[in-house]
Design a protein around this motif. Sequence first.
Motif, PDB file in Angstrom:
ATOM      1  N   LYS A 140      10.522 -30.533 -27.734  1.00 53.34           N
ATOM      2  CA  LYS A 140      10.489 -31.341 -26.515  1.00 53.34           C
ATOM      3  C   LYS A 140       9.101 -31.905 -26.257  1.00 53.34           C
ATOM      4  N   LEU A 141       8.067 -31.189 -26.754  1.00 55.20           N
ATOM      5  CA  LEU A 141       6.681 -31.622 -26.602  1.00 55.20           C
ATOM      6  C   LEU A 141       5.910 -31.247 -27.862  1.00 55.20           C
ATOM      7  N   LEU A 142       4.791 -31.917 -28.069  1.00 56.31           N
ATOM      8  CA  LEU A 142       3.869 -31.588 -29.149  1.00 56.31           C
ATOM      9  C   LEU A 142       2.526 -31.205 -28.550  1.00 56.31           C
ATOM     10  N   LEU A 143       1.944 -30.137 -29.070  1.00 57.58           N
ATOM     11  CA  LEU A 143       0.642 -29.663 -28.599  1.00 57.58           C
ATOM     12  C   LEU A 143      -0.336 -29.746 -29.762  1.00 57.58           C
ATOM     13  N   GLU A 144      -1.322 -30.631 -29.646  1.00 56.74           N
ATOM     14  CA  GLU A 144      -2.256 -30.849 -30.746  1.00 56.74           C
ATOM     15  C   GLU A 144      -3.287 -29.737 -30.811  1.00 56.74           C
ATOM     16  N   THR A 145      -3.468 -29.182 -32.008  1.00 59.98           N
ATOM     17  CA  THR A 145      -4.437 -28.121 -32.239  1.00 59.98           C
ATOM     18  C   THR A 145      -5.035 -28.291 -33.628  1.00 59.98           C
ATOM     19  N   ASP A 146      -6.360 -28.509 -33.687  1.00 60.40           N
ATOM     20  CA  ASP A 146      -7.082 -28.635 -34.966  1.00 60.40           C
ATOM     21  C   ASP A 146      -6.458 -29.687 -35.879  1.00 60.40           C
ATOM     22  N   GLY A 147      -6.104 -30.816 -35.322  1.00 63.65           N
ATOM     23  CA  GLY A 147      -5.579 -31.898 -36.137  1.00 63.65           C
ATOM     24  C   GLY A 147      -4.115 -31.757 -36.509  1.00 63.65           C
ATOM     25  N   LYS A 148      -3.477 -30.685 -36.081  1.00 67.71           N
ATOM     26  CA  LYS A 148      -2.058 -30.492 -36.341  1.00 67.71           C
ATOM     27  C   LYS A 148      -1.311 -30.436 -35.007  1.00 67.71           C
ATOM     28  N   PHE A 149       0.001 -30.483 -35.091  1.00 66.76           N
ATOM     29  CA  PHE A 149       0.816 -30.558 -33.883  1.00 66.76           C
ATOM     30  C   PHE A 149       1.824 -29.409 -33.847  1.00 66.76           C
ATOM     31  N   ALA A 150       1.688 -28.588 -32.815  1.00 66.55           N
ATOM     32  CA  ALA A 150       2.636 -27.487 -32.631  1.00 66.55           C
ATOM     33  C   ALA A 150       3.838 -27.993 -31.858  1.00 66.55           C
ATOM     34  N   GLU A 151       5.021 -27.666 -32.348  1.00 66.10           N
ATOM     35  CA  GLU A 151       6.261 -28.071 -31.687  1.00 66.10           C
ATOM     36  C   GLU A 151       6.612 -27.058 -30.592  1.00 66.10           C
TER      37      GLU A 151
END
Length: 271
Positions: A140-151
């Motif tokens: 439902k959302l993406l959380l950007e962390t260190d150049g990657k995206f957590a679902e």
Amino acid sequence: MAGPTTAKRGTKKSTSGPRPSPSSGGRRFRLPRPRLRRPGRRGVIIIAVLAVLLGGFGAWAVYGSNWLRLERVRVTGTDVLTPQQVVAAASAPINAPLASVDTDAVERRLLARLPRLKSVAVTRSWPHTLGLEVTERAPKLLLETDGKFAEVDDEGVRFGTVTRALKGVPLLKMTVSDSPSSARFGTGRLLRAAVTVAQDLPAAVRKDVRALRVRSYDSITLELAGDRTVMWGSREQGAEKAKVLAALLKAARDARHVDVSVPSAPAVSGS
């Protein structure tokens, strides 16, 4: 000498059958019921032996023979994951008796090893198959962390990581690290609040949302395509805010800033 009337009476046949004798008290005669013979000691022993043999054969057929052993695992419901990944994570004991497979243990292994799975249903399909019906989490959302995206799914669970932002899934921007709201509500609660807002968005608006910015529990902002912003406020009254927002964007197509934090008194500016 008997007259004609007497003669007729003597020759008349009775149609009611034999009358009960006086000693029977008026009751009809009944035949005795046959008595069932109980098996003797030898018969009981034979029956017991047969029962033991049948039980032993049944147990051998289920657990000892090759008739009912696990030979294949069938997977349904996958989307991002492959059936091969699910089978590998399940670690089902191939060639073991199908009846001895611990379905609860298989389910626990899958949920622990594959966080993308939301639920798993494990069933036996006789004589040789184990069925795995899985349901994957949807981002439902993406959380950007260190150049990657957590679902992040609708429960606020981070379940996967991708290297590129997914089309149609808004980016979550958390800027509350030093705010009193973060200390009071906690990052987890703020994350769930953002997910609730994403779910409440009308379909016509959701496709244009590029990001959700969370500054505090009461300050959630939508960033839409075309450099438009929507002040949403808290996650409360989400259904009302969604209706008001859809109506405002339709009526004021050139609006740059929309405020629906108080749905009974919305505001539009920058048109």
